[in-house]
Every structure is written in structure tokens, then in C-alpha cells.
Motif scaffolding. Structure first.
Motif, PDB file in Angstrom:
ATOM      1  N   GLY A  72      12.524  27.752  55.679  1.00  0.00           N
ATOM      2  CA  GLY A  72      13.081  28.164  54.478  1.00  0.00           C
ATOM      3  C   GLY A  72      12.142  28.955  53.547  1.00  0.00           C
ATOM      4  O   GLY A  72      10.873  29.037  53.805  1.00  0.00           O
ATOM      5  N   ARG A 179      16.924  24.093  49.251  1.00  0.00           N
ATOM      6  CA  ARG A 179      17.076  25.432  49.889  1.00  0.00           C
ATOM      7  C   ARG A 179      17.919  26.242  48.706  1.00  0.00           C
ATOM      8  O   ARG A 179      18.123  27.403  48.946  1.00  0.00           O
ATOM      9  N   GLN A 182      14.865  26.675  43.953  1.00  0.00           N
ATOM     10  CA  GLN A 182      13.323  26.209  44.172  1.00  0.00           C
ATOM     11  C   GLN A 182      12.663  26.539  43.269  1.00  0.00           C
ATOM     12  O   GLN A 182      11.722  25.906  42.735  1.00  0.00           O
ATOM     13  N   LEU A 216      20.965  33.412  49.608  1.00  0.00           N
ATOM     14  CA  LEU A 216      21.246  31.998  49.112  1.00  0.00           C
ATOM     15  C   LEU A 216      21.969  31.857  47.899  1.00  0.00           C
ATOM     16  O   LEU A 216      22.898  31.123  47.606  1.00  0.00           O
TER      17      LEU A 216
END
Length: 294
Positions: A72, A179, A182, A216
Motif C-alpha cells: 500500500g 489504506r 493516511q 482509493l
């Protein structure tokens, strides 16, 4: 001439076309003392072949993460931080670009303000589908002691920030368990470690509305788990927040949830979150958003 070395860390995954623009924006900075680290996180779209053409340039270091080692974006950024030689670190996502003077102005700020560990800039939001740019709106406190403000709004995205490497070492870099959000979670730790500065100029262009299925921020599943993880990790900080700050946190979360539901075409859930926002913050704007979504 200033001799402070800056490390620019670009992480990429299957966006070779946009990556070219991101890299060009680093190489075209007015500030020259920059080392560029490109972390290719298991791309399969020709990115590795493109990067091979750049490997002979002295200021560019390329790190390829194979599929079995891919963990990731947080892991990829931390790999870049580990390899960085710069006193200051600047991050750039592969679908964003910097304006030419971004690094120069942020270096100047950090050099002149030794008590500040991070500086970020204003941004232009670029909708590539509609070919429209929109200046990021400003709201509330933008700089200084942000230890409470960091729970009330997103201070900055990773592509807009420059951080002292020693600060990243002190707080521990990106949390590789996350995920989503961040950079938001990293900013919580940084805000409780140092002062944060702001340059009121749009020195970066942030990609929005590109309908990238691999992005994401366009996804909803798993997002709540990330929010709960952040709340549990920083339970001590949350317990000391005022009622007003908690309210602003909840409004921010529900607004983001509604936006993510809309992108995922979960319109019933979007309306539920719009209603929660309106119940907590009964403004005309929130009422209109609730009615229009009906």
C-alpha cells in the motif's frame, strides 16, 4: 544560493500517463537542489519500462516494489523516506502536479521558521473530466498550533506538504495499517509534535473527479474501518477534545462519507449521511444538499 537538500518522493501505481506530468513538475522546479525518489508500487501498465529511461539521471532514484512485497501507499512512502537524504521531504502523488515555485517557497518558509516542522500550500482542484480548475476554499485556522484543528478538518494532502525529515523520524512516518486517510492520520501526529505553517498560494494542482477506479479516495468499502482505527489509535487525544471540536469531527466525517457514497453510486446511503450532517449543522447550504440529493 540555498544548499538545503530536498527529497521529493513520488509514489505511483498504474498511472504512467499522469506520472509523466508529475515527474516533469518536479524536474521543472525553480529550486534546484532536489533529489527525486520514485517508488513504483507493483505497476503493470508500462511504468517500469518508462522509468528505465530515467534511471541514468543523477538526481533520480527508482525503487520498484514487486507484487509479493506490495503493502500500500503508506509502505511505499515509508520506503522513500528511508532512502531519503534530504533535510526536507516533499511528497507527490502520481496524479497531482506542482507549480514551479512550490519547493522554493516552502524551503524559504522552513528555513526562516525553525519552530515549524511542516509547511503546506493552497491548491487548485482539477477536474480532468470537465477540464475545470477550482481554487481550494479556505476555512478556519490555517497555521500555528493545529493540535485541535487537525480533528476538525483535513489540514492538507500529502502532495501539498513539505516536512522536516527529523519530524517524520520522530513521529514514525506513515501508518502502514491504513489504506485510507493516511496523510490525515500522519498530520494528527505531526500537529501534536510541532507547529504547522501555511503558504496562501495555490502551488499544487490536485486531481479530482477523474473516475479512476484504482483511486482509493473514490472508494467507500472499508472507509469506516479506517475512521474507527484512527479514533481508537488516538483515543487519548479525542478524550481531551471540546464538545465543539467533536461536533466538527463528526460533521467532517459524515460529509466525507456522503461524498464517497455519491462516487460509489450509493445514493440512499449518501442521503442518510447528508441528513446526519444537517442534524448536526443546520445551515441553509446543508439543507439544500440534503434536498437536492433526494
Amino acid at each position: 544560493m540555498n544548499d538545503t537538500l530536498v527529497t521529493a518522493i513520488v509514489i505511483t501505481h498504474n498511472r504512467v500517463k499522469m506520472l509523466r506530468n508529475a515527474i516533469s513538475s518536479v524536474l521543472n522546479q525553480t529550486y534546484q537542489k532536489i533529489e527525486l525518489i520514485i517508488v513504483n508500487d507493483n505497476s503493470t501498465d508500462g511504468t517500469e519500462e518508462y522509468l528505465k529511461k530515467l534511471k541514468d539521471q543523477r538526481k533520480i532514484q527508482i525503487i520498484n516494489i514487486m507484487k509479493k512485497h506490495s503493502k500500500g501507499g503508506g509502505y511505499a512512502r515509508n520506503i522513500g523516506i528511508e532512502k531519503a537524504n534530504g533535510e526536507y521531504i516533499a511528497f507527490l502523488d502520481d496524479d497531482d502536479v506542482w507549480e514551479p515555485t512550490k519547493i522554493e517557497k516552502q524551503v524559504k518558509f522552513l528555513n526562516e521558521n525553525p519552530d515549524y516542522g511542516l509547511v503546506y500550500c493552497r491548491r487548485l482542484d482539477m477536474d480532468y473530466l470537465k477540464q475545470k480548475k477550482k481554487l481550494e476554499p479556505l476555512k478556519g485556522t490555517m497555521s500555528g498550533n493545529m493540535s485541535n484543528i487537525c480533528f476538525e478538518k483535513t489540514i492538507c494532502t500529502s502532495s501539498s506538504m513539505m516536512v522536516r525529515k527529523k519530524v517524520l523520524d520522530e513521529v514514525g512516518g506513515f501508518d502502514e495499517n491504513l489504506r485510507f486517510w493516511q496523510d490525515f492520520e500522519l498530520n494528527i501526529r505531526i500537529a501534536h509534535n510541532t507547529l504547522i505553517g501555511f503558504i496562501n498560494e495555490p502551488l499544487m494542482i490536485y486531481s479530482v473527479g477523474n473516475n479512476d477506479k484504482g483511486k482509493l479516495t473514490n472508494k467507500f468499502n472499508g472507509w469506516w474501518e479506517a475512521i474507527k482505527y484512527i479514533e481508537n489509535k488516538h483515543e487519548g487525544y479525542f478524550s481531551n477534545l471540546s464538545h465543539e471540536s467533536i461536533l466538527k469531527w463528526e460533521v467532517m466525517i459524515y460529509k466525507d462519507a456522503a461524498r464517497r457514497c455519491k462516487k460509489s453510486r450509493l445514493f440512499r446511503q449518501e442521503r442518510q449521511y447528508r441528513y446526519k450532517v444537517w442534524r448536526l449543522e443546520k445551515s441553509l447550504y446543508n439543507l439544500i444538499r440534503l434536498v437536492v440529493n433526494y
